[in-house]
Each structure stands twice: as C-alpha cells, then as structure tokens.
Design a protein around this motif. Sequence first.
Motif, PDB file in Angstrom:
ATOM      1  N   ILE A 227      30.246  23.632 -16.523  1.00 23.80           N
ATOM      2  CA  ILE A 227      29.868  24.998 -16.074  1.00 23.80           C
ATOM      3  C   ILE A 227      29.166  25.739 -17.213  1.00 23.80           C
ATOM      4  O   ILE A 227      28.104  26.341 -17.036  1.00 23.80           O
ATOM      5  N   MET A 228      29.721  25.619 -18.417  1.00 22.15           N
ATOM      6  CA  MET A 228      29.146  26.317 -19.585  1.00 22.15           C
ATOM      7  C   MET A 228      27.691  25.884 -19.774  1.00 22.15           C
ATOM      8  O   MET A 228      26.813  26.672 -20.095  1.00 22.15           O
ATOM      9  N   ASN A 229      27.456  24.603 -19.518  1.00 24.66           N
ATOM     10  CA  ASN A 229      26.120  24.036 -19.725  1.00 24.66           C
ATOM     11  C   ASN A 229      25.212  24.288 -18.527  1.00 24.66           C
ATOM     12  O   ASN A 229      24.004  24.493 -18.647  1.00 24.66           O
ATOM     13  N   GLN A 230      25.785  24.337 -17.326  1.00 24.18           N
ATOM     14  CA  GLN A 230      24.964  24.405 -16.104  1.00 24.18           C
ATOM     15  C   GLN A 230      24.613  25.825 -15.669  1.00 24.18           C
ATOM     16  O   GLN A 230      23.593  26.053 -15.017  1.00 24.18           O
ATOM     17  N   VAL A 231      25.441  26.800 -16.021  1.00 23.99           N
ATOM     18  CA  VAL A 231      25.100  28.181 -15.617  1.00 23.99           C
ATOM     19  C   VAL A 231      23.746  28.600 -16.223  1.00 23.99           C
ATOM     20  O   VAL A 231      22.856  29.065 -15.505  1.00 23.99           O
ATOM     21  N   PRO A 232      23.518  28.373 -17.521  1.00 29.00           N
ATOM     22  CA  PRO A 232      22.174  28.715 -18.051  1.00 29.00           C
ATOM     23  C   PRO A 232      21.055  27.901 -17.406  1.00 29.00           C
ATOM     24  O   PRO A 232      19.937  28.359 -17.276  1.00 29.00           O
TER      25      PRO A 232
ATOM     26  N   LEU B 110      34.081  18.211 -26.183  1.00 30.27           N
ATOM     27  CA  LEU B 110      33.164  18.920 -27.106  1.00 30.27           C
ATOM     28  C   LEU B 110      31.888  18.116 -27.314  1.00 30.27           C
ATOM     29  O   LEU B 110      30.805  18.667 -27.523  1.00 30.27           O
ATOM     30  N   MET B 111      32.023  16.788 -27.236  1.00 30.70           N
ATOM     31  CA  MET B 111      30.844  15.918 -27.441  1.00 30.70           C
ATOM     32  C   MET B 111      29.867  16.010 -26.267  1.00 30.70           C
ATOM     33  O   MET B 111      28.692  15.683 -26.403  1.00 30.70           O
ATOM     34  N   MET B 112      30.374  16.465 -25.095  1.00 33.70           N
ATOM     35  CA  MET B 112      29.505  16.555 -23.902  1.00 33.70           C
ATOM     36  C   MET B 112      28.279  17.425 -24.180  1.00 33.70           C
ATOM     37  O   MET B 112      27.221  17.226 -23.584  1.00 33.70           O
ATOM     38  N   PHE B 113      28.414  18.396 -25.091  1.00 29.53           N
ATOM     39  CA  PHE B 113      27.314  19.341 -25.320  1.00 29.53           C
ATOM     40  C   PHE B 113      26.181  18.726 -26.158  1.00 29.53           C
ATOM     41  O   PHE B 113      25.175  19.367 -26.424  1.00 29.53           O
ATOM     42  N   GLY B 114      26.378  17.478 -26.582  1.00 31.58           N
ATOM     43  CA  GLY B 114      25.323  16.811 -27.343  1.00 31.58           C
ATOM     44  C   GLY B 114      25.474  17.019 -28.844  1.00 31.58           C
ATOM     45  O   GLY B 114      26.324  17.781 -29.295  1.00 31.58           O
TER      46      GLY B 114
ATOM     47  N   HIS C  25      20.299  28.003 -24.094  1.00 32.17           N
ATOM     48  CA  HIS C  25      21.140  28.084 -25.302  1.00 32.17           C
ATOM     49  C   HIS C  25      21.095  26.702 -25.962  1.00 32.17           C
ATOM     50  O   HIS C  25      20.884  25.699 -25.278  1.00 32.17           O
ATOM     51  N   THR C  26      21.372  26.657 -27.247  1.00 33.57           N
ATOM     52  CA  THR C  26      21.368  25.358 -27.932  1.00 33.57           C
ATOM     53  C   THR C  26      22.698  24.649 -27.688  1.00 33.57           C
ATOM     54  O   THR C  26      23.661  25.253 -27.203  1.00 33.57           O
ATOM     55  N   ASN C  27      22.768  23.388 -28.068  1.00 34.89           N
ATOM     56  CA  ASN C  27      24.001  22.603 -27.915  1.00 34.89           C
ATOM     57  C   ASN C  27      25.166  23.287 -28.630  1.00 34.89           C
ATOM     58  O   ASN C  27      26.254  23.432 -28.059  1.00 34.89           O
ATOM     59  N   ASP C  28      24.942  23.697 -29.871  1.00 37.87           N
ATOM     60  CA  ASP C  28      26.046  24.293 -30.650  1.00 37.87           C
ATOM     61  C   ASP C  28      26.477  25.636 -30.075  1.00 37.87           C
ATOM     62  O   ASP C  28      27.664  25.978 -30.082  1.00 37.87           O
ATOM     63  N   GLU C  29      25.533  26.413 -29.574  1.00 36.44           N
ATOM     64  CA  GLU C  29      25.889  27.725 -28.982  1.00 36.44           C
ATOM     65  C   GLU C  29      26.798  27.511 -27.770  1.00 36.44           C
ATOM     66  O   GLU C  29      27.819  28.168 -27.595  1.00 36.44           O
ATOM     67  N   LEU C  30      26.409  26.543 -26.909  1.00 31.69           N
ATOM     68  CA  LEU C  30      27.223  26.302 -25.697  1.00 31.69           C
ATOM     69  C   LEU C  30      28.592  25.744 -26.067  1.00 31.69           C
ATOM     70  O   LEU C  30      29.612  26.131 -25.489  1.00 31.69           O
TER      71      LEU C  30
ATOM     72  N   MET D 124      30.744  28.557 -27.174  1.00 33.03           N
ATOM     73  CA  MET D 124      31.165  29.376 -26.025  1.00 33.03           C
ATOM     74  C   MET D 124      32.315  28.698 -25.292  1.00 33.03           C
ATOM     75  O   MET D 124      33.283  29.327 -24.856  1.00 33.03           O
ATOM     76  N   PHE D 125      32.237  27.374 -25.190  1.00 31.08           N
ATOM     77  CA  PHE D 125      33.287  26.615 -24.491  1.00 31.08           C
ATOM     78  C   PHE D 125      34.605  26.702 -25.261  1.00 31.08           C
ATOM     79  O   PHE D 125      35.666  26.988 -24.683  1.00 31.08           O
ATOM     80  N   VAL D 126      34.556  26.496 -26.582  1.00 29.80           N
ATOM     81  CA  VAL D 126      35.780  26.558 -27.395  1.00 29.80           C
ATOM     82  C   VAL D 126      36.395  27.960 -27.302  1.00 29.80           C
ATOM     83  O   VAL D 126      37.593  28.117 -27.035  1.00 29.80           O
ATOM     84  N   ASP D 127      35.560  28.975 -27.439  1.00 33.93           N
ATOM     85  CA  ASP D 127      36.069  30.366 -27.401  1.00 33.93           C
ATOM     86  C   ASP D 127      36.737  30.681 -26.072  1.00 33.93           C
ATOM     87  O   ASP D 127      37.707  31.441 -26.019  1.00 33.93           O
ATOM     88  N   ALA D 128      36.220  30.109 -24.993  1.00 36.41           N
ATOM     89  CA  ALA D 128      36.781  30.401 -23.656  1.00 36.41           C
ATOM     90  C   ALA D 128      38.006  29.556 -23.367  1.00 36.41           C
ATOM     91  O   ALA D 128      38.931  30.008 -22.670  1.00 36.41           O
ATOM     92  N   THR D 129      38.072  28.340 -23.925  1.00 33.18           N
ATOM     93  CA  THR D 129      39.098  27.384 -23.484  1.00 33.18           C
ATOM     94  C   THR D 129      40.375  27.448 -24.304  1.00 33.18           C
ATOM     95  O   THR D 129      41.472  27.248 -23.772  1.00 33.18           O
TER      96      THR D 129
END
Length: 315
Positions: free
Chosen positions: A136-141, A198-202, A222-227, A230-235
């Motif tokens: 979701i974090m990756n697909q919404v953008p 975490l590796m899913m983001f590339g 957004h870049t891989n690291d930004e997403l 965002m995922f870590v902060d939310a999860t």
Amino acid sequence: MKEVNISELERRFQEKIDNDIRIEPKDWMPDEYRKTLIRQISQHAHSEVVGMLPEGNWITRAPNLRRKAVLLAKVQDEAGHGLYLYSAVETLGADREQTIDDLHSGKAKYSSIFNYPTLTWADMGAIGWLVDGAAIMNQVPLCRCSYGPYARAMVRVCKEESFHQRQGFEIMTTLAKGSPEQKAMAQDALNRFWWPALMMFGPNDADSKHTQQSMDWRIKRHTNDELRQMFVDATVPQAELIGLTVPDPDLKWNEETGHYEFGAINWDEFWEVVKGNGPCNKDRIDTRRKAKEEGLWVREAAMAHAEKRAKRKSA
Ligand code: 3HC
C-alpha cells in the motif's frame, strides 16, 4: 503533416510530465519510458500472481470458515491485480504470453518477499499486515503515476489492498492477545517477515539504478528510502499496540527528525534472493510453470468457444 524532430517530441513529452498531464497509450513517449514501464508493470504483475502462492498454501488449513473465506477472497484479489497489470502492460505493446514466459524463464523479476516460506498460520497475518502494508505504501503514490493505465489500475488495487492489510493485522492482533503459544507464533512470524518486508521497497536510493529517472518521469513519486521510512514509521506503533517486538535492536525514535532510526538491511541476502537463491524461488517458478501447462486446456477451450461465438455472430 510537418515533421517534428525527436528533441521537440521529447520536450513536449517532458512538459506534459512536468504539468502532471497523464501519458496515454496512443501518446508519443520515449522508448526508454516505455521500456521501464513494461519492466516495472510486468514485474508488478508477476509479484501479484506469484504472491498468491505463499498464502494459497494456507487456504485449506485456515483455523475456521471465516478465516478461510477471507483468505480465499484475498488470494482471488491478487489474481485480479495480476490480470489488471498484465492488461496495463499490454497497452504499452508488450505481448502477454512473452511477458509470462519471461517470468518462467527467470528473465523477469518478481518481489523478493514471495520467496520466503509460510510456516505457520501467523504468517498469513504477517503477510497481510506487513507485505500488503508495504505494498500500500508503495502503490498509493503509483495512483499518481504519469502513465494513465498504470495509475488507474492502482486506484482499484489500492482499495482492495487496504482490506488485505486490515485482515492481516486482525489475525496478528487476535494471536497476540491469545494464548502464550499464539502470541509466540505471531512474534515468530514478525521476526521472519520484518526485514524481507523492508527489502520490498528496493535497494537504497544510492544503489537504485532506476529511481532517479523514474522520479524525473513521475513514475515514482517517492524514492525507495522515503517509502521504506514511511512504512517503518507507520508500522512500528502498530506492533507496539499489540504487544509485539520489531526484531531490530537498533530501532529507536528520533524526536528531532520525527522518524524511527533502524538497523542495517542485509543487502547480500536481498540480492541473493533476487538472483534466485532464496528459500522458495525454485518452488515458486516450478509451480507457476506447472499452472500454465495444466491450464492450457482451459485456455484452448475458452479460445475455441470465443471463435465459435464470433463465427456465429458474423454468419
Ligand atoms: N524484489 C525483486 N527485485 C527488486 C526488488 C524486490 N523487492 N526491489 C528492486 N528490485 C529490482 C528492480 O526490479 C531492478 O531490477 P531490474 O532492472 O531487473 O528490473 C533492480 O532491483 C534495481 O532496483 P530499483 O530500485 O532501481 O528498481 P525500481 O525503480 O523498479 O524499484 C520497485 C523497484 C520499488 C519494486 C519498483 O519497481 C516498484 O515500485 N514496483 C511496483 C510495485 C511492486 O512491484 N511491488 C511488488 C510487490 S506487489 C505486492 O506486494 C502485491 C500485494 O498485493 C501483496
């Protein structure tokens, strides 16, 4: 009609991108833009279809009818996402059969996360919560991607993805609040799926060969690291809410930046899995190849039926 030279065409193309005007299939586009979209969308589709396998493995072993029905619905959704995305890649001129053969031959990638085994029922929760959460974090953008068909496919996919994430988190919550054995099962699943999620983001942005160009073309917003951040902060707060511990001793909240700092990702493991040496890579591709072979009669029957109907219509 006056000949327009390539550099003028490229200028007009980038002007549309910079003004957030969607690029549609019939529009002129640089070959490299087309190529990178075929690469990304086809691999996204492969990820959806291969992603059905780890979860499909547990449909017959769900603990009750409700869990079975929910997991069935989720796996069916993933199939639909794959078909949606294969259709999107065809709008770029890719041939579907060849695209699928590229997966089976190992030429095309799919998300590394699906090469890990699903050992317990809690893994169904961890996948829904973490993998679909990361998706979701990756697909919404991507709903704002510059290529029209991909962006529109993502709108539909994201609606279903949020149900996937919620049902996963509900499984983890139920187990974490259950018996000590159930809580231990949930913690074990989090331990095994946290870092692969975490590796899913590339790769890190500095090591990502496509990110800068994909940002310039507004394929990525957004870049891989930004997403990933965002995922870590939310999860992390979600794990804390249900009393589970994220398996990262370096994880800590940074009041100044307003983000979690986290430990180093094992990129050797990541590239080994991407190269095909993960725990389940061979099994996943063998299963996909077998499904294609065993499904040939269905496709032939459907084509024969369609041809017969077309003949009847034109008679
Ligand atoms: N697994 C496998 N390969 C990966 C990867 C991963 N997690 N992350 C990156 N790679 C590959 C890239 O494909 C690229 O290889 P290639 O040139 O042969 O295609 C290489 O590593 C370099 O990576 P980059 O970061 O430079 O590549 P991208 O700019 O393409 O970024 C990406 C990678 C973030 C995965 C991007 O392609 C993307 O956003 N794709 C769309 C979303 C997607 O595919 N998600 C996968 C999961 S789908 C899912 O989870 C479904 C859900 O319903 C469960």
